[in-house]
Motif scaffolding. Structure first.
Motif, PDB file in Angstrom:
ATOM      1  N   GLU A   1      -1.708   1.350  -5.570  1.00 53.19           N
ATOM      2  CA  GLU A   1      -1.846   2.706  -6.096  1.00 53.19           C
ATOM      3  C   GLU A   1      -3.108   3.372  -5.570  1.00 53.19           C
ATOM      4  OE1 GLU A   1      -0.322   5.777  -8.771  1.00 53.19           O
ATOM      5  OE2 GLU A   1       0.526   3.934  -7.922  1.00 53.19           O
ATOM      6  N   GLN A   2      -4.204   2.613  -5.526  1.00 53.76           N
ATOM      7  CA  GLN A   2      -5.470   3.168  -5.042  1.00 53.76           C
ATOM      8  C   GLN A   2      -5.410   3.484  -3.550  1.00 53.76           C
ATOM      9  OE1 GLN A   2      -8.411   0.242  -6.068  1.00 53.76           O
ATOM     10  NE2 GLN A   2      -8.045   0.428  -8.278  1.00 53.76           N
TER      11      GLN A   2
ATOM     12  N   ALA B   1      -2.798   3.871  -1.586  1.00 54.23           N
ATOM     13  CA  ALA B   1      -1.793   4.876  -1.237  1.00 54.23           C
ATOM     14  C   ALA B   1      -2.328   6.294  -1.399  1.00 54.23           C
ATOM     15  CB  ALA B   1      -0.548   4.687  -2.097  1.00 54.23           C
ATOM     16  N   ASN B   2      -3.316   6.462  -2.241  1.00 56.63           N
ATOM     17  CA  ASN B   2      -3.887   7.796  -2.452  1.00 56.63           C
ATOM     18  C   ASN B   2      -4.811   8.226  -1.323  1.00 56.63           C
ATOM     19  OD1 ASN B   2      -2.600   8.314  -4.916  1.00 56.63           O
ATOM     20  ND2 ASN B   2      -4.164   7.208  -6.073  1.00 56.63           N
ATOM     21  N   ILE B   3      -5.194   7.295  -0.459  1.00 57.53           N
ATOM     22  CA  ILE B   3      -6.107   7.649   0.629  1.00 57.53           C
ATOM     23  C   ILE B   3      -5.541   7.341   2.014  1.00 57.53           C
ATOM     24  CG2 ILE B   3      -8.178   7.388  -0.810  1.00 57.53           C
ATOM     25  CD1 ILE B   3      -8.585   4.627   0.436  1.00 57.53           C
ATOM     26  N   ASP B   4      -4.428   6.630   2.074  1.00 60.44           N
ATOM     27  CA  ASP B   4      -3.859   6.232   3.360  1.00 60.44           C
ATOM     28  C   ASP B   4      -2.374   6.583   3.396  1.00 60.44           C
ATOM     29  OD1 ASP B   4      -2.633   4.727   5.492  1.00 60.44           O
ATOM     30  OD2 ASP B   4      -4.384   3.423   5.531  1.00 60.44           O
ATOM     31  N   PRO B   5      -1.972   7.507   4.279  1.00 61.93           N
ATOM     32  CA  PRO B   5      -0.568   7.935   4.332  1.00 61.93           C
ATOM     33  C   PRO B   5       0.410   6.804   4.619  1.00 61.93           C
ATOM     34  CG  PRO B   5      -1.957   9.458   5.563  1.00 61.93           C
ATOM     35  CD  PRO B   5      -2.818   8.275   5.215  1.00 61.93           C
ATOM     36  N   GLU B   6      -0.007   5.802   5.422  1.00 54.36           N
ATOM     37  CA  GLU B   6       0.899   4.690   5.726  1.00 54.36           C
ATOM     38  C   GLU B   6       1.220   3.900   4.464  1.00 54.36           C
ATOM     39  OE1 GLU B   6       2.294   3.429   8.697  1.00 54.36           O
ATOM     40  OE2 GLU B   6       0.778   3.561  10.274  1.00 54.36           O
ATOM     41  N   PHE B   7       0.221   3.684   3.627  1.00 54.26           N
ATOM     42  CA  PHE B   7       0.470   2.950   2.395  1.00 54.26           C
ATOM     43  C   PHE B   7       1.192   3.810   1.363  1.00 54.26           C
ATOM     44  CE2 PHE B   7      -2.757   0.113   4.158  1.00 54.26           C
ATOM     45  CZ  PHE B   7      -2.122  -1.105   3.950  1.00 54.26           C
ATOM     46  N   SER B   8       1.004   5.107   1.456  1.00 52.38           N
ATOM     47  CA  SER B   8       1.781   6.008   0.614  1.00 52.38           C
ATOM     48  C   SER B   8       3.267   5.874   0.943  1.00 52.38           C
ATOM     49  CB  SER B   8       1.324   7.448   0.808  1.00 52.38           C
ATOM     50  OG  SER B   8       2.089   8.327   0.019  1.00 52.38           O
ATOM     51  N   LYS B   9       3.560   5.754   2.244  1.00 51.49           N
ATOM     52  CA  LYS B   9       4.955   5.567   2.665  1.00 51.49           C
ATOM     53  C   LYS B   9       5.483   4.211   2.200  1.00 51.49           C
ATOM     54  CE  LYS B   9       8.064   5.681   6.649  1.00 51.49           C
ATOM     55  NZ  LYS B   9       8.840   4.531   6.158  1.00 51.49           N
ATOM     56  N   LEU B  10       4.654   3.163   2.304  1.00 49.97           N
ATOM     57  CA  LEU B  10       5.087   1.847   1.843  1.00 49.97           C
ATOM     58  C   LEU B  10       5.373   1.861   0.347  1.00 49.97           C
ATOM     59  CD1 LEU B  10       2.747  -0.640   3.766  1.00 49.97           C
ATOM     60  CD2 LEU B  10       5.152  -0.142   4.200  1.00 49.97           C
ATOM     61  N   ARG B  11       4.541   2.577  -0.396  1.00 52.43           N
ATOM     62  CA  ARG B  11       4.771   2.674  -1.840  1.00 52.43           C
ATOM     63  C   ARG B  11       6.086   3.380  -2.119  1.00 52.43           C
ATOM     64  NH1 ARG B  11       0.634   6.108  -5.468  1.00 52.43           N
ATOM     65  NH2 ARG B  11       1.387   7.665  -4.001  1.00 52.43           N
ATOM     66  N   GLN B  12       6.380   4.442  -1.370  1.00 52.05           N
ATOM     67  CA  GLN B  12       7.636   5.157  -1.577  1.00 52.05           C
ATOM     68  C   GLN B  12       8.828   4.304  -1.156  1.00 52.05           C
ATOM     69  OE1 GLN B  12       7.959   8.218  -3.154  1.00 52.05           O
ATOM     70  NE2 GLN B  12      10.066   7.452  -3.193  1.00 52.05           N
ATOM     71  N   ASP B  13       8.680   3.561  -0.051  1.00 49.15           N
ATOM     72  CA  ASP B  13       9.746   2.653   0.383  1.00 49.15           C
ATOM     73  C   ASP B  13      10.046   1.633  -0.702  1.00 49.15           C
ATOM     74  OD1 ASP B  13       9.930   3.954   2.790  1.00 49.15           O
ATOM     75  OD2 ASP B  13       8.761   2.465   3.906  1.00 49.15           O
TER      76      ASP B  13
ATOM     77  N   TYR C   1      -9.634  -3.840  -2.379  1.00 52.28           N
ATOM     78  CA  TYR C   1      -9.280  -3.523  -0.989  1.00 52.28           C
ATOM     79  C   TYR C   1     -10.480  -3.039  -0.182  1.00 52.28           C
ATOM     80  CZ  TYR C   1      -6.977  -1.418   3.042  1.00 52.28           C
ATOM     81  OH  TYR C   1      -6.607  -1.097   4.318  1.00 52.28           O
ATOM     82  N   LEU C   2     -11.228  -2.093  -0.705  1.00 51.95           N
ATOM     83  CA  LEU C   2     -12.315  -1.473   0.059  1.00 51.95           C
ATOM     84  C   LEU C   2     -13.440  -2.449   0.367  1.00 51.95           C
ATOM     85  CD1 LEU C   2     -12.540   2.036  -1.660  1.00 51.95           C
ATOM     86  CD2 LEU C   2     -11.433   1.444   0.500  1.00 51.95           C
ATOM     87  N   ASP C   3     -13.719  -3.370  -0.532  1.00 52.35           N
ATOM     88  CA  ASP C   3     -14.844  -4.292  -0.338  1.00 52.35           C
ATOM     89  C   ASP C   3     -14.472  -5.550   0.423  1.00 52.35           C
ATOM     90  OD1 ASP C   3     -16.625  -2.631  -1.653  1.00 52.35           O
ATOM     91  OD2 ASP C   3     -16.229  -3.521  -3.616  1.00 52.35           O
TER      92      ASP C   3
END
Length: 214
Positions: free
Chosen positions: A117-118, A120-132, A36-38
Motif C-alpha cells: 500500500e505504501q 504503490a502510492n509512490i511507484d506507478p509500477e507497484f500501483s499496477k501490481l496492486r491493481q493486478d 521497504y524504504l530502509d
C-alpha cells in the motif's frame, strides 16, 4: 500477477530456482523487519548469505525482488487452501470457508500488504501490481458468482463482475483495516476474526440471495 518490467522469467535450472527462492525468503524477512524504504541490497544479501553478484543474477534491484515477493504472497492468498466442505448443497458454507481461508492468508501476509500500500502510492509500477492483484480476486469471485447463478443458487439479475467488484472490495478493505491498520482491532476495540468471517459471509449470502441450510 501480470508480467511487468518488475517480474522476470523464472530460472531454467533447479539450482537457479532454489537460489532465487532463498533470496526471496531472505528479502521478505528483511523488508518486513526494516520496511521497504530502509531496506538495502546488502541487508538482503547478508540475510541470504550470498554475494551481490549472485543477487544481480536474479534481480536488478530491490524493486524486482520486492515484486517477486509480492507475487509469492498473492499465490498464497489466491490459493490459500480451505477446510473441506462436504458436498455443494450448502453454498453458504462454501462462502464461509472461503472467507475464512482468505482472512487467514491475509493475516499471514499482512506486513507485505501494508508495504505494498505504501509503495504503490509512490511507484506507478507497484500501483499496477496492486491493481493486478485486486483484479485477480475480482475475476475469480465473478466466476464463482456466475457459477452459482447458473445453478440457481444466486440472484440471476445481478451482474457477476460488478457484484464481485463490490463484494470483493468490501472484504479486502475490511481485511486491510483489521490486519494492517488495526492489528486485530476495529473501531478502537479488539475483535475476533470469527466476527469478520460471520459478517462478510452474511453480507455475501444476503447480497446474492443464496439459500442456506442453517
Amino acid at each position: 500477477m501480470a508480467r511487468t518490467s518488475l517480474l522476470r522469467e523464472l530460472p531454467a535450472t533447479p539450482r537457479g530456482l532454489r537460489t532465487r527462492s532463498a533470496l526471496i525468503d531472505a528479502g521478505r524477512k528483511v523488508f518486513e523487519r526494516l520496511g521497504y524504504l530502509d531496506t538495502r541490497l546488502v541487508d538482503i544479501t547478508q540475510e541470504a548469505n550470498c554475494s551481490s553478484g549472485t543477487f544481480y543474477t536474479y534481480f536488478a534491484g530491490k524493486e524486482e525482488i520486492f515484486a517477486a515477493i509480492l507475487e509469492h504472497a498473492q499465490e498464497d492468498m489466491l490459493h490459500p487452501g480451505m477446510q473441506h466442505v462436504a458436498g455443494d448443497d450448502d453454498p453458504a458454507s462454501i462462502v464461509e470457508a472461503s472467507n475464512r481461508a482468505y482472512f487467514e492468508a491475509y493475516k499471514r501476509n499482512a506486513k507485505l500488504m501494508g508495504l505494498l500500500e505504501q509503495v504503490a502510492n509512490i511507484d506507478p509500477e507497484f500501483s499496477k501490481l496492486r491493481q493486478d492483484r485486486a483484479d485477480a480476486f475480482i475475476h475469480r469471485n465473478a466466476r464463482s458468482i456466475a457459477s452459482l447463478q447458473e445453478r440457481g443458487l444466486a440472484d440471476p439479475e445481478l451482474d457477476p463482475m460488478l457484484t464481485s467488484r463490490a463484494l470483493s472490495g468490501m472484504v479486502s478493505r475490511l481485511a486491510f483495516n483489521y490486519f494492517v491498520i488495526g492489528d486485530g482491532h476495529l473501531d478502537g476495540e479488539a475483535r475476533p476474526m470469527d466476527d469478520l468471517v460471520y459478517t462478510v459471509t452474511r453480507l455475501w449470502v444476503n447480497a446474492l440471495r443464496m439459500p442456506t441450510t442453517h
